[in-house]
Structure formats: structure tokens, C-alpha cells
Design an enzyme around this catalytic site. Sequence first.
Site, mmCIF file in Angstrom:
data_model
loop_
_atom_site.group_PDB
_atom_site.id
_atom_site.type_symbol
_atom_site.label_atom_id
_atom_site.label_comp_id
_atom_site.label_asym_id
_atom_site.label_seq_id
_atom_site.Cartn_x
_atom_site.Cartn_y
_atom_site.Cartn_z
ATOM 1 N N LYS A 144 -15.148 -3.162 7.102
ATOM 2 C CA LYS A 144 -16.282 -3.588 6.268
ATOM 3 C C LYS A 144 -15.991 -4.992 5.756
ATOM 4 C CE LYS A 144 -18.154 0.577 4.114
ATOM 5 N NZ LYS A 144 -18.408 1.163 2.788
ATOM 6 N N LYS A 227 -7.722 7.115 5.592
ATOM 7 C CA LYS A 227 -8.825 6.212 5.942
ATOM 8 C C LYS A 227 -9.021 6.171 7.462
ATOM 9 C CE LYS A 227 -11.471 2.364 4.780
ATOM 10 N NZ LYS A 227 -11.786 1.319 3.832
ATOM 11 N N GLU A 237 -20.523 4.541 8.489
ATOM 12 C CA GLU A 237 -20.914 5.220 7.245
ATOM 13 C C GLU A 237 -22.237 5.964 7.345
ATOM 14 O OE1 GLU A 237 -19.620 3.198 3.682
ATOM 15 O OE2 GLU A 237 -21.110 4.246 2.501
ATOM 16 N N ARG A 241 -17.786 8.968 6.137
ATOM 17 C CA ARG A 241 -17.220 7.761 5.505
ATOM 18 C C ARG A 241 -17.698 7.630 4.056
ATOM 19 N NH1 ARG A 241 -15.951 1.827 8.173
ATOM 20 N NH2 ARG A 241 -14.933 1.002 6.327
ATOM 21 N N HIS A 248 -16.979 6.317 -7.143
ATOM 22 C CA HIS A 248 -17.514 4.954 -7.113
ATOM 23 C C HIS A 248 -18.914 4.809 -7.704
ATOM 24 C CE1 HIS A 248 -13.974 4.057 -4.803
ATOM 25 N NE2 HIS A 248 -14.339 2.806 -4.626
ATOM 26 N N HIS A 265 -11.572 -3.160 -10.428
ATOM 27 C CA HIS A 265 -12.358 -2.191 -9.657
ATOM 28 C C HIS A 265 -11.723 -0.800 -9.732
ATOM 29 C CE1 HIS A 265 -14.633 -0.453 -6.372
ATOM 30 N NE2 HIS A 265 -13.502 -0.154 -5.759
#
Length: 366
Positions: A144, A227, A237, A241, A248, A265
Site C-alpha cells: 500500500k 501480514k 483489501e 485484509r 483503527h 498512530h
Amino acid sequence: MNTISIETESKSYKVHVGSTIFESALALYEQQIRQADHAVIFVDEAVAALHLDKLLKPLQSFLDTAVHVYKLPSGESSKSFETFLACQSFLLVKGCTRKSILFAYGGGACGDVIGFVASTFMRGIPFIQCPTTILAHDSAVGGKTAINHPQGKNMIGSFYQPEAVIFDTSTLTTLPHQQVLSGMAEVIKHALISDERWLEELLSYHSLESMTEEQKLSFLVKGIQVKAEIVKADEFEQSVRKYLNLGHTYGHAIEASVGYGNITHGEAVAVGLVISLQLSERLLSLREGTAKKLFHSLHKLGYTFEPVLTQEIDQLIPYMKRDKKASFGELHFVLLEKIGKPCMKIVPLEELVKAHVQLRQWSKEV
Ligand SMILES: NC(=O)c1ccc[n+]([C@@H]2O[C@H](COP(=O)([O-])OP(=O)(O)OC[C@H]3O[C@@H](n4cnc5c(N)ncnc54)[C@H](O)[C@@H]3O)[C@@H](O)[C@H]2O)c1
Ligand SMILES: [Zn+2]
């Protein structure tokens, strides 16, 4: 050196992890590097000051021409249109072509922007991710890429896999404490979605400092393996995924509401992880007490829950409704049926409010 294979529909490549591994790992790609007409290191400026030679020297030893080095503004500020354009201009001025190779040397921010530069320069050229933060064990793997738009984080980007990931963990020794907390939250997330025994082990430490380098390395390898499994099953995704987004939805809302830069984060995600587990107990069959246990463990490890006290739920909800997973005004959360078994669930607003109030109470009590 540990090596993990990443197999996706679009590309297969390797992640090499270990301390002081640049020389040996780069040697595996010597032929490809020698064939490149230009090699360019894009490096986070803070990382350049501390660790540039670790990558530059062995890389230079393969080449007759000079390696180009471009320093990016440190951290999140590099994920901008301005930096993106400056990087493209640098490549053009240096005469780079489709036969050139790029290196992204820094944390997740550097990897994201340079991945996007590599994916768009002349419609895509090879790049190697060289992460330098704990969090980047996650972001450097899976392809990504993104930059931010004033309207929102990660709004412009692509899926674009690197040629390889070389993670020299000796760079982690200079990582500020806040960044260690941030990265370890993603490691804990990987444990929550995959393996109860590993989670117990992670949460049994009294502090992150008490983990040895060797233990940290093994946790990073495990996180990358989790992952790898997920991106193998779902590169773009469409399904599993999404599970990597555990914590989040609420975490991103906290991050935005407190203000980017005021909390890392991962620290925001840590708060979101507890909320996800509270909701999993209320809406699914997650064992009662799991969320509270996670809360106490994270608190012990040094994570802050202050934002739950300072942010009203009404401030957070609009951000959650803008989440990429939200649709038709409904909130879609990743929850856990049990540790290691994630699923997607629509969360009624009143349940979210209850979880927020409950977490506030716990935070006041510690
Ligand atoms: N692409 C993905 O799949 C993905 C996944 C998760 C996160 N991300 C992105 O990653 C970014 C966050 O990455 P991050 O947490 O690595 O932060 P970062 O890249 O912003 O780096 C954090 C800070 O640490 C400094 N730093 C980096 N390495 C260092 C080192 N070895 N020693 C000392 N200082 C060092 C940087 O200069 C910066 O100030 C976010 O933009 C997020 O959107 C992407
Ligand atoms: Zn994250």
C-alpha cells in the site's frame, strides 16, 4: 538473517529481517542493482543523520557511478504533494529512467510516499523498502502506498509491491520511546488477530524496555508472517485484509480528533484495540474480561488513555462515519469472535457510546 516470502497475485518478493544485514541482503540483489542505470536512496532526514552510511556504503560498493541521495522531510510531513513532486523532479533531473532503482529508507511515512513515487514515475519503476521503525514492519510489507490530501490522510495512492524489503533492525536502537510504543501497538494487533499464546507473551512484559533485542526481532518476524498470510489471501483489501484494521476505526478518529502529531498512530490504535475488544464482548462471544485485561496490560506498558477522557464521543463519531469501511452511514468495525478470530461487524451507535463511557471509567480508575 530471517527471510519471509511474500506472495501476492501481482508479485512475489522477500522480506529480510535482522541486525546489520544491509551488506548481506543487498548482495542477494547485486545483479539487479548493477543493471540499474541509476540507484537513488530517498531517506528520511532524521534517519540520514543517524544511519545513512549503513545503506549507502554497501550499495555504493556495487556501483561504478555515484548513488544519488535525496533527503525527505522527517516523518508524516513527507507524505505531501510537494514532496511527491520534488522527488519526481529529482529523478528527472538526474536522468533516471525505467531502468533505475529506488530505495525508501525511513519509517512508514517515507515508505508510503516513495512507494507512490516508484509506482508512478514512468508508470512504475522498481523500489526496495528499507524500513527503520517498528511500525514499518507492517507498512513496508503488502504494497500500500499513499500521500495525504488536505481533505484526509492516505487519500491518494496505489497498490504497488516492492522488489524486496530489507529491514536492518540495528537502526531501531535510535528510535524515540513514543515511536517504540507506536510500532509495538501494531505488533500487539497482529497477535490479537492471530495467536492467543503470542498475545499473552507480549502482554506479560512489564515494560517495552524489558524486551531484549532478540525478542523484539522475533516479534517483528511473527508480525510480518501474519501480514504475509493476509496479503497472500487478499492483496487488494476485498476481504480478509480488512482485519488488519482492528482498532483503527476508533483509533483513526482519536488520531484525527486529538490532532495529528499530538499522538502517534500506534498509541491511538492501542486505545482503539481496547474499544474493539469491549464491542466484541458486547456484540460477539469474546470472553468477558478480555478487554479490561488488555486495557490494564497496555496501561502497564506505558500506553496513554488520556484521549478517551479529553475527547467526547460526539467529536469522534463524524470521523468514524468517514472511515473507508463505513457505508450508508453505518459503522463497520473489525471485531474478534475470540482472540485469533477476527470478523467484520456493523456496530450500533449506542453500543459504541457505551464502550466509550466504560473505557472512560476504567481510565479514571487507574
Ligand atoms: N502502507 C501501509 O500499509 C501502512 C500501514 C501502516 C501505517 N502506514 C503509514 O506509516 C506512517 C507511520 O509510519 P511510522 O510510524 O514508521 O512513522 P514515520 O515514518 O513518520 O517516522 C516516525 C518518526 O521517527 C523518525 N525515525 C524513523 N526511523 C528512525 C530511527 N531509526 N531512529 C530515529 N528516528 C527515526 C522519523 O524521522 C519520524 O520523525 C503513517 O503515515 C501511516 O499512514 C502505512
Ligand atoms: Zn495502523
